[in-house]
Design an enzyme around this catalytic site. Structure first.
Site, short mmCIF file in Angstrom:
data_model
loop_
_atom_site.label_atom_id
_atom_site.label_comp_id
_atom_site.label_asym_id
_atom_site.label_seq_id
_atom_site.Cartn_x
_atom_site.Cartn_y
_atom_site.Cartn_z
N ASP A 78 0.86 -1.18 0.00
CA ASP A 78 0.00 0.00 0.00
C ASP A 78 0.90 1.23 0.00
OD1 ASP A 78 0.98 0.41 2.50
OD2 ASP A 78 -0.88 0.08 3.55
N ASP A 126 -7.82 -7.08 0.46
CA ASP A 126 -6.92 -7.33 1.58
C ASP A 126 -7.64 -6.89 2.84
OD1 ASP A 126 -6.43 -4.31 1.09
OD2 ASP A 126 -5.46 -4.73 3.00
#
Lengths: 358, 358
Positions: free
Chosen positions: B74, B253
């Protein structure tokens, strides 16, 4: 040594599974990677949680935790001794308060047999008093005699009861006597006279110097029968283990590989490592290139150090598996060298190496 | 989806390895038992620990943690957003204080590319601002436009720099726009116009009702290209995942399977279990007889409950593996049903079942 759950190759180290789980280690890792012959459970802890009721319903600890190889349970004597202010010792037994909820309980030589029947270990231990170090001669003597009387009560009681699960449970009596030679000699002779399947040495590794431990072990091993396993309870460092094997000890247990592992200390054949140390931060070599578990080559020192720095569960898991793998490798090697007839020179070399700090 | 570290079969769930370790789970368990195609790392956490210096010396995160399959990182946007009082957002980027030691740092769309170059993930995310829920229309609009400008800076900067490790890193841009339909539409169109290898939907699962999430996902998926993976960040429960797959999402996720697992919550095809509940104390059946990891059949519910009652590490490990194994099974099944053409009836049935509390 043979048990109804399979053989134990001595000398052996028993990983400690306090409440029926070796902390941070999966069952299959214990079997296939660490390859432990036998594990230890704690009577005191298992009595409190999950309790004998659940264990009986499960069909014993083997069924409960899924471990199909031998199990040994201690008697709870050492844990009760550790409770210090929370217990009262009398001839009858020990009254104590649970460390979990403060509730009151009573262990006697007989009730501890009942509990170990319910747990269903292959080797069960007599209830003993573990005197602190140092103890006065008078206290140690009185305590030892009570431990002997407790042993007789245990043997008597066991003879009148049956196990729950249809397999054999061997009672190991425990030698006490603090660090007094004549007491240790008297206790070892008394214990040896019982003709048990194996015999234990208790009350050591409680703060006395290593030399005092070795002196007592040597003396006791000279008296305990050679053809029955001798179990030195709660010992110890890799060096302690090799030195005591040299003196005649066959069985060991200790929380050190798992507890110290959870704190970032790794034992190796070349010395010990504090993996939290800054010096490992960019050491990308395997944890232990001579190691024999999957963690040793799969993870690097730098990665393991990072896991400890970040307080990740996986760090504790890796270190526990590494250390137990090393302890089991060490006793298997000791066995090979005993069989080959070159144990002493190997032991002396290993003791020198393992004492180093890397 | 193809990456230089192998294929990813969509729809896919990515286990979260915050600091380069999926909490409580060994590498080989992740590969062989859970069988994850791809895992996620957090730029913010990896930047603070072990830091880009160590990661570069290691040769990137794959080399550092030993994971050879694809990794996505991320951008740190969400973590920085979570710091609340400890950060200041400007057009230039975000100044923030470390949650570890309070030290000051500065993330910009460019510096976050540098960090992700050093980490070396196969898929890297553009730096975005994740507005809180609820946000005013004005705030959400301003923030979204800044996220778009940040994306352009990131693309521009990436074009001028090279990776360190010789394999491809794909940049995924992120759709924002809070829960406002016209903003989401505008953002999705802007993101789609960039022709990226994949596209993400951010700013959801931050407290809004599930219905609002589904409405936004549906709207955005209609605009983002069908032939590029669509990644819904930070989602969610097993039900959320199936509903969003139905709407066109390909990648997910979430910390839920591991975090809730560590707290004793198990997800199964028949509903969820709070394993700490007294009712499991003497249920000696396997954790999940339909489960597909080794823990599911090897350990019983009663034993797992006991491990949680005694606060044993192994309990957290078992629950984490079970939950991740279940999540990965679920997305693999979804793929099979999509291919077979019966996804919708299967999804509707599963959503009903999985919503139950056992």
């Amino acid at each position: 040594m043979q048990t109804d759950h399979g053989p134990v190759h001595t000398p052996i180290f028993m990983p400690v599974g306090t409440v029926g789980s070796v902390k941070g280690v999966h069952l299959r890792e214990l079997q296939d990677d660490i390859n432990a012959d036998i594990i230890l459970g704690n009577t005191y802890h298992l009595y409190l949680r999950p309790g004998t009721d659940i264990l009986k319903q499960a069909g014993g600890l083997h069924k409960f935790n899924g471990w199909n190889r031998p199990i040994l349970t201690d008697s709870g004597g050492y844990q009760v001794y550790s409770l210090a202010e929370r217990r009262k010792i009398t001839e009858e037994g020990v009254k104590f308060q649970s460390h979990i909820d403060g509730s009151y309980h009573h262990f006697t030589p007989e009730s501890v047999m009942d509990i170990q029947r319910a747990i269903g270990a292959d080797i069960i231990m007599a209830f003993d008093e573990c005197p602190p170090y140092p103890s006065t001669y008078e206290y140690a003597k009185k305590s030892m005699h009570m431990t002997h009387r407790w042993l007789d009560r245990a043997i008597d009681y066991l003879g009148k009861t049956d196990g729950y699960y249809g397999y054999k449970q061997s009672l190991f009596p425990i030698v006490q006597g603090s660090t007094y030679k004549d007491l240790r000699r008297e206790s070892a002779e008394y214990i040896a006279s019982k003709g048990a399947d194996g015999n234990a040495i208790g009350g050591l590794s409680v703060g006395e110097p290593a030399e005092a431990m070795y002196e007592m072990t040597a003396l006791v091993c000279d008296i305990l029968p050679e053809d029955k396993p001798r179990y030195l309870m709660g010992v110890g460092t890799p060096v302690n283990i090799l030195e005591n094997i040299a003196l005649g000890v066959d069985m060991f247990d200790c929380v050190m590989p798992t507890r110290n592992g959870r704190n970032g200390m790794l034992f190796t054949a070349d010395g010990h490592i504090n993996i939290k140390n800054k010096k490992w931060a960019n050491d990308f070599s395997p944890i232990d290139s001579a190691g024999n578990t999957f963690v040793d080559l799969q993870y690097s020192k730098a990665y393991l150090r990072h896991l400890f720095a970040a307080n990740e569960l996986l760090g504790k898991q890796i270190a526990s598996i590494h250390n137990l793998g090393f302890y089991l490798w060490l006793v298997r090697e000791a066995r090979q060298h005993i069989i080959a007839g070159d144990f002493l020179p190997w032991k002396n070399q290993m003791v020198k190496q393992m004492d180093k700090r890397l």
